[in-house]
Motif scaffolding. Structure first.
Motif, PDB file in Angstrom:
ATOM      1  N   LEU A 157      -8.000   6.142   7.737  1.00 56.35           N
ATOM      2  CA  LEU A 157      -8.490   6.647   6.270  1.00 56.35           C
ATOM      3  C   LEU A 157      -9.502   5.926   5.651  1.00 56.35           C
ATOM      4  N   LEU A 158      -9.631   6.332   4.459  1.00 58.90           N
ATOM      5  CA  LEU A 158     -10.364   5.134   3.588  1.00 58.90           C
ATOM      6  C   LEU A 158      -9.628   4.957   2.405  1.00 58.90           C
ATOM      7  N   PRO A 159     -10.038   4.004   1.527  1.00 57.19           N
ATOM      8  CA  PRO A 159      -9.106   3.787   0.216  1.00 57.19           C
ATOM      9  C   PRO A 159      -9.316   4.806  -0.504  1.00 57.19           C
ATOM     10  N   GLY A 160      -8.365   5.710  -0.622  1.00 51.97           N
ATOM     11  CA  GLY A 160      -8.343   7.107  -1.222  1.00 51.97           C
ATOM     12  C   GLY A 160      -7.639   7.022  -2.479  1.00 51.97           C
ATOM     13  N   ALA A 161      -7.326   5.903  -3.214  1.00 55.01           N
ATOM     14  CA  ALA A 161      -6.719   6.140  -4.535  1.00 55.01           C
ATOM     15  C   ALA A 161      -7.863   5.363  -5.351  1.00 55.01           C
TER      16      ALA A 161
ATOM     17  N   PRO B 186      -7.073  -2.148   4.227  1.00 60.92           N
ATOM     18  CA  PRO B 186      -7.260  -2.022   5.517  1.00 60.92           C
ATOM     19  C   PRO B 186      -6.923  -0.359   5.872  1.00 60.92           C
ATOM     20  N   GLU B 187      -7.240   0.525   5.179  1.00 60.78           N
ATOM     21  CA  GLU B 187      -7.002   1.908   5.525  1.00 60.78           C
ATOM     22  C   GLU B 187      -7.871   2.235   6.719  1.00 60.78           C
ATOM     23  N   VAL B 188      -8.939   1.732   6.975  1.00 53.69           N
ATOM     24  CA  VAL B 188      -9.703   2.026   7.944  1.00 53.69           C
ATOM     25  C   VAL B 188      -9.199   2.137   9.235  1.00 53.69           C
TER      26      VAL B 188
ATOM     27  N   GLY C  62       7.903  -4.806  19.435  1.00 57.61           N
ATOM     28  CA  GLY C  62       8.534  -6.287  19.142  1.00 57.61           C
ATOM     29  C   GLY C  62      10.161  -5.986  19.114  1.00 57.61           C
ATOM     30  N   LYS C  63      10.900  -4.763  18.857  1.00 57.16           N
ATOM     31  CA  LYS C  63      11.882  -4.388  19.155  1.00 57.16           C
ATOM     32  C   LYS C  63      12.343  -3.960  20.293  1.00 57.16           C
ATOM     33  N   TRP C  64      12.307  -4.876  21.496  1.00 59.35           N
ATOM     34  CA  TRP C  64      12.303  -4.405  22.799  1.00 59.35           C
ATOM     35  C   TRP C  64      13.906  -4.358  23.250  1.00 59.35           C
TER      36      TRP C  64
ATOM     37  N   LEU D  61      -2.392  -4.884  -0.416  1.00 61.16           N
ATOM     38  CA  LEU D  61      -3.141  -4.205   0.616  1.00 61.16           C
ATOM     39  C   LEU D  61      -3.022  -2.499   0.337  1.00 61.16           C
ATOM     40  N   GLY D  62      -4.329  -2.192   0.851  1.00 64.77           N
ATOM     41  CA  GLY D  62      -4.569  -0.682   0.445  1.00 64.77           C
ATOM     42  C   GLY D  62      -4.187  -0.397  -0.885  1.00 64.77           C
ATOM     43  N   GLY D  63      -3.529   0.958  -0.834  1.00 63.32           N
ATOM     44  CA  GLY D  63      -2.843   1.171  -2.189  1.00 63.32           C
ATOM     45  C   GLY D  63      -2.331   0.256  -3.178  1.00 63.32           C
ATOM     46  N   GLY D  64      -1.791  -0.941  -2.818  1.00 63.36           N
ATOM     47  CA  GLY D  64      -1.449  -2.123  -3.431  1.00 63.36           C
ATOM     48  C   GLY D  64      -2.610  -2.520  -4.105  1.00 63.36           C
ATOM     49  N   LEU D  65      -3.971  -2.849  -3.544  1.00 64.17           N
ATOM     50  CA  LEU D  65      -5.060  -3.515  -4.157  1.00 64.17           C
ATOM     51  C   LEU D  65      -5.597  -2.548  -5.067  1.00 64.17           C
ATOM     52  N   GLU D  66      -5.543  -1.169  -4.660  1.00 62.84           N
ATOM     53  CA  GLU D  66      -6.082  -0.040  -5.409  1.00 62.84           C
ATOM     54  C   GLU D  66      -5.533   0.004  -6.713  1.00 62.84           C
ATOM     55  N   LEU D  67      -3.955  -0.407  -6.887  1.00 61.31           N
ATOM     56  CA  LEU D  67      -3.173  -0.280  -7.913  1.00 61.31           C
ATOM     57  C   LEU D  67      -3.690  -1.381  -8.907  1.00 61.31           C
TER      58      LEU D  67
ATOM     59  N   GLY E 239       0.936  -1.079   0.044  1.00 63.89           N
ATOM     60  CA  GLY E 239      -0.066  -0.079  -0.076  1.00 63.89           C
ATOM     61  C   GLY E 239       0.866   1.189  -0.258  1.00 63.89           C
ATOM     62  N   ALA E 240       0.081   2.356   0.231  1.00 59.39           N
ATOM     63  CA  ALA E 240       0.829   3.659   0.252  1.00 59.39           C
ATOM     64  C   ALA E 240       2.071   3.714   1.564  1.00 59.39           C
ATOM     65  N   ASP E 241       2.909   4.415   1.401  1.00 58.88           N
ATOM     66  CA  ASP E 241       4.309   4.423   2.245  1.00 58.88           C
ATOM     67  C   ASP E 241       3.364   5.283   3.671  1.00 58.88           C
ATOM     68  N   ILE E 242       3.142   4.459   4.602  1.00 55.05           N
ATOM     69  CA  ILE E 242       2.727   5.221   5.578  1.00 55.05           C
ATOM     70  C   ILE E 242       3.647   6.177   6.088  1.00 55.05           C
TER      71      ILE E 242
HETATM   72  C1  LIG Z   1      -3.386  17.349   3.488  1.00 57.80           C
HETATM   73  C2  LIG Z   1      -4.695  16.670   2.643  1.00 57.80           C
HETATM   74  C3  LIG Z   1      -4.022  15.875   1.996  1.00 57.80           C
HETATM   75  C4  LIG Z   1      -5.290  14.907   1.619  1.00 57.80           C
HETATM   76  C5  LIG Z   1      -4.818  14.156   0.402  1.00 57.80           C
HETATM   77  C6  LIG Z   1      -3.508  13.413   0.417  1.00 57.80           C
HETATM   78  C7  LIG Z   1      -3.287  12.277  -0.560  1.00 57.80           C
HETATM   79  C8  LIG Z   1      -2.752  11.139  -0.222  1.00 57.80           C
HETATM   80  C9  LIG Z   1      -3.023  10.149  -1.031  1.00 57.80           C
HETATM   81  C10 LIG Z   1      -3.235   8.968  -0.480  1.00 57.80           C
HETATM   82  C11 LIG Z   1      -4.115   7.931  -1.166  1.00 57.80           C
HETATM   83  C12 LIG Z   1      -4.619   7.027  -0.246  1.00 57.80           C
HETATM   84  C13 LIG Z   1      -3.892   5.698  -0.800  1.00 57.80           C
HETATM   85  C14 LIG Z   1      -4.168   4.202   0.203  1.00 57.80           C
HETATM   86  O1  LIG Z   1      -5.685   4.223  -0.080  1.00 57.80           O
HETATM   87  C15 LIG Z   1      -3.689   4.520   1.352  1.00 57.80           C
HETATM   88  C16 LIG Z   1      -3.054   3.258   2.046  1.00 57.80           C
HETATM   89  O2  LIG Z   1      -2.613   2.361   1.262  1.00 57.80           O
HETATM   90  S1  LIG Z   1      -2.489   3.132   3.558  1.00 57.80           S
HETATM   91  C17 LIG Z   1      -1.604   1.712   3.813  1.00 57.80           C
HETATM   92  C18 LIG Z   1      -2.571   0.489   3.473  1.00 57.80           C
HETATM   93  N1  LIG Z   1      -1.745  -0.757   3.788  1.00 57.80           N
HETATM   94  C19 LIG Z   1      -1.468  -1.325   4.887  1.00 57.80           C
HETATM   95  O3  LIG Z   1      -2.234  -0.944   5.896  1.00 57.80           O
HETATM   96  C20 LIG Z   1      -0.602  -2.333   5.213  1.00 57.80           C
HETATM   97  C21 LIG Z   1       0.298  -2.214   6.403  1.00 57.80           C
HETATM   98  N2  LIG Z   1       1.123  -3.317   6.606  1.00 57.80           N
HETATM   99  C22 LIG Z   1       0.793  -4.275   7.073  1.00 57.80           C
HETATM  100  O4  LIG Z   1      -0.096  -4.736   7.334  1.00 57.80           O
HETATM  101  C23 LIG Z   1       1.965  -5.384   7.399  1.00 57.80           C
HETATM  102  O5  LIG Z   1       3.308  -4.741   7.306  1.00 57.80           O
HETATM  103  C24 LIG Z   1       2.318  -6.398   6.299  1.00 57.80           C
HETATM  104  C25 LIG Z   1       2.200  -5.827   4.746  1.00 57.80           C
HETATM  105  C26 LIG Z   1       1.027  -7.404   6.184  1.00 57.80           C
HETATM  106  C27 LIG Z   1       3.659  -7.467   6.180  1.00 57.80           C
HETATM  107  O6  LIG Z   1       3.771  -7.755   7.717  1.00 57.80           O
HETATM  108  P1  LIG Z   1       4.850  -8.307   8.214  1.00 57.80           P
HETATM  109  O7  LIG Z   1       5.460  -9.168   7.120  1.00 57.80           O
HETATM  110  O8  LIG Z   1       4.426  -9.006   9.666  1.00 57.80           O
HETATM  111  O9  LIG Z   1       5.879  -7.144   8.304  1.00 57.80           O
HETATM  112  P2  LIG Z   1       5.845  -5.999   9.150  1.00 57.80           P
HETATM  113  O10 LIG Z   1       4.347  -5.430   9.610  1.00 57.80           O
HETATM  114  O11 LIG Z   1       6.656  -6.249  10.503  1.00 57.80           O
HETATM  115  O12 LIG Z   1       6.330  -4.650   8.323  1.00 57.80           O
HETATM  116  C28 LIG Z   1       7.654  -4.769   7.982  1.00 57.80           C
HETATM  117  C29 LIG Z   1       8.289  -3.414   8.127  1.00 57.80           C
HETATM  118  O13 LIG Z   1       7.772  -2.822   6.927  1.00 57.80           O
HETATM  119  C30 LIG Z   1       6.899  -1.586   7.298  1.00 57.80           C
HETATM  120  N3  LIG Z   1       5.753  -1.275   6.612  1.00 57.80           N
HETATM  121  C31 LIG Z   1       4.720  -2.175   6.519  1.00 57.80           C
HETATM  122  N4  LIG Z   1       3.875  -1.839   5.597  1.00 57.80           N
HETATM  123  C32 LIG Z   1       4.085  -0.473   5.385  1.00 57.80           C
HETATM  124  C33 LIG Z   1       3.519   0.673   4.729  1.00 57.80           C
HETATM  125  N5  LIG Z   1       2.403   0.412   3.966  1.00 57.80           N
HETATM  126  N6  LIG Z   1       4.191   1.741   4.653  1.00 57.80           N
HETATM  127  C34 LIG Z   1       5.435   2.076   5.295  1.00 57.80           C
HETATM  128  N7  LIG Z   1       5.973   0.912   5.995  1.00 57.80           N
HETATM  129  C35 LIG Z   1       5.263  -0.283   5.985  1.00 57.80           C
HETATM  130  C36 LIG Z   1       6.517  -1.801   8.874  1.00 57.80           C
HETATM  131  O14 LIG Z   1       6.597  -0.765   9.526  1.00 57.80           O
HETATM  132  C37 LIG Z   1       7.994  -2.589   9.049  1.00 57.80           C
HETATM  133  O15 LIG Z   1       8.864  -1.827   9.463  1.00 57.80           O
HETATM  134  P3  LIG Z   1       9.617  -1.663  10.558  1.00 57.80           P
HETATM  135  O16 LIG Z   1       8.551  -0.906  11.540  1.00 57.80           O
HETATM  136  O17 LIG Z   1      10.101  -3.080  11.121  1.00 57.80           O
HETATM  137  O18 LIG Z   1      10.670  -0.555  10.332  1.00 57.80           O
END
Ligand SMILES: CCCCCCCCCCCCC[C@H](O)CC(=O)SCCNC(=O)CCNC(=O)[C@H](O)C(C)(C)COP(=O)(O)OP(=O)(O)OC[C@H]1O[C@@H](n2cnc3c(N)ncnc32)[C@H](O)[C@@H]1OP(=O)(O)O
Length: 718
Positions: A128-132, A122-124, A278-280, A98-104, A60-63
């Motif tokens: 957020l909401l799926p905004g792409a 999972p944006e909720v 987890g990084k205790w 997931l998220g933006g990944g599925l939207e792509l 998905g999007a880079d949070i």
């Molecule tokens: C000012 C007004 C402006 C208004 C307009 C703004 C425009 C912006 C446009 C946005 C459009 C919206 C797009 C979209 O709809 C939004 C999104 O996509 S939000 C993201 C949705 N995705 C998720 O929620 C997935 C999150 N990740 C996970 O659930 C899990 O990480 C995983 C992918 C299932 C993998 O799980 P694991 O293998 O167990 O690994 P970890 O969880 O430990 O993660 C490893 C490592 O990666 C980091 N990470 C994971 N996902 C992301 C991510 N999406 N972005 C950034 N980093 C991510 C995670 O933190 C770990 O890193 P570490 O913490 O260990 O350094």
């Protein structure tokens, strides 16, 4: 970044490259825009496949980018451009979309996934909401009803379910990129109009208004006060009623509101806190990356009351063989009936065909001699626990890890009666232990890094959020609960009713207020602890000051009246009989409170919900600062994860320490000073030194407190 390659047979392959989950950072978005352009312009390319590096399509999007200014090409036009391409584009989904990944992927014309892939919006859960385009394309693909479920819950679904719903065109057990390449070669040249989801109508059931109304009621009930689930339903209303372009405008407006809300920041913080804990690390320097964990395959649980039974199930679900020991024959007989049924139910809930672990029941402590780890879960009584630990250390083979499920007793005292104190840690589960996500791993001054690492890893294997905490009365969670409960009782003395206190807390977002929660847990638990501490019981004078500080005998008197909560059908509320679940206001409680106030010369005043929240929450937060100051938790994220996963703290408020930052540390300090001034006999209201220091240096953001505390400690300021 995204890598471009031309495969034999005129297929362009675009590979997203941003480990570990190929999040759509600015660089990745730029890479996609550039490589799609290249494929479009290359006359030799007839079709395109988009995949992700290292077995993960896209998380998905880079949070992390949400905290700063948005740079690079925006997602929405990028996905539109892909959908508009006149050569077939397929997403080859491995790992996650997931998220933006599925939207792509929804912007692509076809979606092929590996059978083990997980998909979802999972944006909720991030506020957020799926905004792409996800809120508009998904319902057009799978219908409004199914889209409502996926988008408002944010749940991850399997490839099999996604195929059934119509999200995927094909699922394979083989190499997904090879399959996708073969697929696009096959469909090259076919018309693409019907594959562009933005052009399709949204399939809706005839009773669409009632469906949406019910969905709105449901999300409001499920997460009181949370903005994102409501916005998700509103976006889907737009998908059901408006043309795509207007639906996208609505999606953008709703997203902007959410983006600017404190809730989105809180939920994104909660996402990262879960990973930070987890990084205790321990004050000794031992940490997750320098301490080896043992892999446990055989364990024992001593004591098969409610907690012990849940722990047995949690271990067995992980594939561990468990020896379940209970010395009371009646309890053993009941547990050997109940536990297999619990295991079967939970395995079913997790879609496991058969529970992987094997359980054997015994009444003989000698039967634990061959296990690698023991979890003691007997009654919360130090002398009984000491007796069990003395026995275990003589029965178990050398090197066995001995853990206690105590909810607040001294781990070091237990370690002291064993031959290897380094192998003793606390594993504090929360009821029901096979369901609740939190595990406090309690290290004593002598616990070895190996013992802590093993307990932390075991918790993770059981699907828990394990948090390492120091050994102090009540550890972290229950230590903070004490001032919270205390304030709630004082509020009753001053004029509030249990309902008023509970309503204020539930309005804030707790699933249950403090009095309803106490009735559920059983009022005798705290009563026994207070008796052991010499605060109540025969011979203790019934005053409102005990051990030099303000004390409310109210909860003791409720217990003395035989009202122990739900189990007796009466507590702070009345129920439809013992074991009843529905709390109703009880005239007895109101008469009792009036009589109590009259007896103590207290004049009831009207108390506003704001004061209830301040008194209860700020006292709890203040104790959180004391815990950080005493190094009993490594950072605010640890406390927040404990409260979100173990105590029902509303996730959209991030956790108590995050919430303190959002309210403003200066404000918290000022209100604590005010309440402490009014109640100088309540030490828990005295602002902690750490809180004062943080305010003095300008109230830095919560993410920097850990470093600040460590520096202050080095310079002996704390
Ligand atoms: C000012 C007004 C402006 C208004 C307009 C703004 C425009 C912006 C446009 C946005 C459009 C919206 C797009 C979209 O709809 C939004 C999104 O996509 S939000 C993201 C949705 N995705 C998720 O929620 C997935 C999150 N990740 C996970 O659930 C899990 O990480 C995983 C992918 C299932 C993998 O799980 P694991 O293998 O167990 O690994 P970890 O969880 O430990 O993660 C490893 C490592 O990666 C980091 N990470 C994971 N996902 C992301 C991510 N999406 N972005 C950034 N980093 C991510 C995670 O933190 C770990 O890193 P570490 O913490 O260990 O350094």
């Amino acid at each position: 970044m995204a890598m471009y390659s031309r495969l034999p047979g005129s297929v362009a392959l675009i590979t997203l490259q941003n480990p570990p989950v190929n999040a759509l950072s600015a660089a990745v978005r730029q890479g996609i825009v550039d490589t799609v352009q290249r494929a479009l312009k290359d006359p030799k390319v007839t079709s395109v496949v988009i995949c992700g590096q290292n077995g993960k399509f896209c998380g998905g999007a880079d949070i992390r980018e949400f905290a700063g200014p948005m740079l690079g090409p925006p997602l929405v036009p990028m996905i539109h451009a892909i959908e508009a391409v006149d050569k077939p584009v397929a997403a080859a989904i491995e790992g996650v979309a997931l998220g933006g990944g599925l939207e792509l992927a929804l912007g692509c014309h076809y979606r092929i996934a590996h059978s083990k892939a997980l998909l979802g919006l999972p944006e909720v859960t991030l506020g957020l909401l799926p905004g792409a385009g996800g809120s508009q394309r998904l319902p057009r693909l799978i219908g409004l009803t199914a889209a409502l479920d996926l988008i408002t819950t944010g749940r991850h679904i399997s490839a099999a379910e996604a195929l059934k719903l119509g999200i995927l065109d094909q699922v394979t057990d083989n190499n997904v990129v090879d399959q996708a390449v073969e697929f696009v070669r096959r469909v090259a040249g076919q018309p693409l109009d019907s594959r562009r989801l933005s052009t399709l109508p949204c399939p809706c059931p005839p009773d669409v208004d009632s469906l949406l109304d019910k969905a709105m009621v449901k999300v409001r009930q499920r997460s009181r006060g949370a903005l994102a689930p409501v916005a998700c339903v509103q976006a889907l209303m737009a998908a059901a009623s408006l043309p795509y372009t207007q639906g996208m405008e609505k999606e953008r407006d709703l997203l902007t509101t959410l983006f600017n809300s404190g809730q989105a920041r809180a939920l994104q913080y909660a996402f990262f806190s879960q990973r930070v804990v987890g990084k205790w690390s321990l004050p000794s320097g031992a940490s997750w990356d320098n301490s080896a964990a043992r892999t446990i395959s055989k364990a024992a649980v001593i004591g098969l009351g409610t907690m012990g039974r849940g722990i047995v199930v949690a271990l067995a679900l992980t594939g561990i063989s468990v020896v379940a020991v209970e010395t009371q024959e009646k309890q053993l007989a009941e547990a050997s009936q109940a536990v297999p049924a619990m295991l079967q139910r939970e395995a079913g809930r997790r879609s496991l065909a058969t529970p992987p672990g094997v359980i054997s029941f015994s009444s003989n402590l000698q039967d634990v001699s061959e296990v690698e780890l023991v979890i003691e879960a007997v009654f919360e009584d130090m002398s009984l626990k000491l007796q069990v630990f003395r026995h275990l250390t003589s029965v178990c083979r050398p090197g066995t890890l001995l853990c206690s499920n105590t909810s607040g007793l001294d781990i070091d005292q237990l370690a002291a009666v064993t031959q290897s104190p380094g192998l003793v840690v606390g594993m504090h589960f929360f009821a029901p232990a096979h369901v609740m996500k939190l595990l406090e791993v309690v290290y004593g001054p002598r616990s070895s890094p190996e013992a802590v690492a093993t307990a932390m890893q075991l918790g993770k294997r059981m699907g828990k959020v394990s948090v390492a905490v120091g050994n102090c009365p009540g550890f972290v969670g229950n230590r903070m609960l004490k001032p919270y409960l205390e304030q709630a009782n004082f509020l009753l003395e001053e004029g509030a009713t249990p309902q008023q206190v509970d309503e204020a807390l539930e309005e804030f977002g707790f699933p249950m207020g403090v009095f309803r929660m106490s009735d559920l847990s059983g009022l005798d638990v705290g009563w026994r602890i207070r008796k052991e501490a010499g605060l109540t019981g025969p011979g203790v004078e019934s005053t409102r000051t005990r051990q030099g500080r303000r004390y409310s005998p109210l909860p003791d008197q409720v217990c003395e009246a035989g009202r122990l909560g739900q189990k007796t059908g009466r507590g702070w509320y009345q129920y439809d009989g013992p074991g009843g679940r529905v709390a109703r206001s009880d005239p007895w409680v109101h008469i009792f409170l009036e009589a109590y106030r009259a007896e103590h010369g207290l004049v009831a005043r009207s108390i506003a919900p704001e004061e209830i929240l301040e008194r209860c929450l700020y006292a709890l937060i203040n104790e959180g600062f004391n815990i950080l100051q005493d190094a009993m938790a490594a950072g605010p994220e640890d406390i927040d994860a404990i409260y979100v996963f173990g105590y029902g703290w509303p996730r959209h408020h991030g956790g108590p320490m995050f919430h303190a930052g959002q309210v403003g540390l200066g404000r918290i300090l000022e209100r604590l000073q005010h309440h402490h001034h009014n109640h100088p006999d309540v030490p828990h209201l005295k602002p902690s030194t750490l809180l004062r220091r943080l305010v003095a240096v300008g109230s830095p953001p919560v993410q920097t407190w850990r470093e600040f505390i460590n520096k202050e400690r080095v310079h002996s300021q704390l």
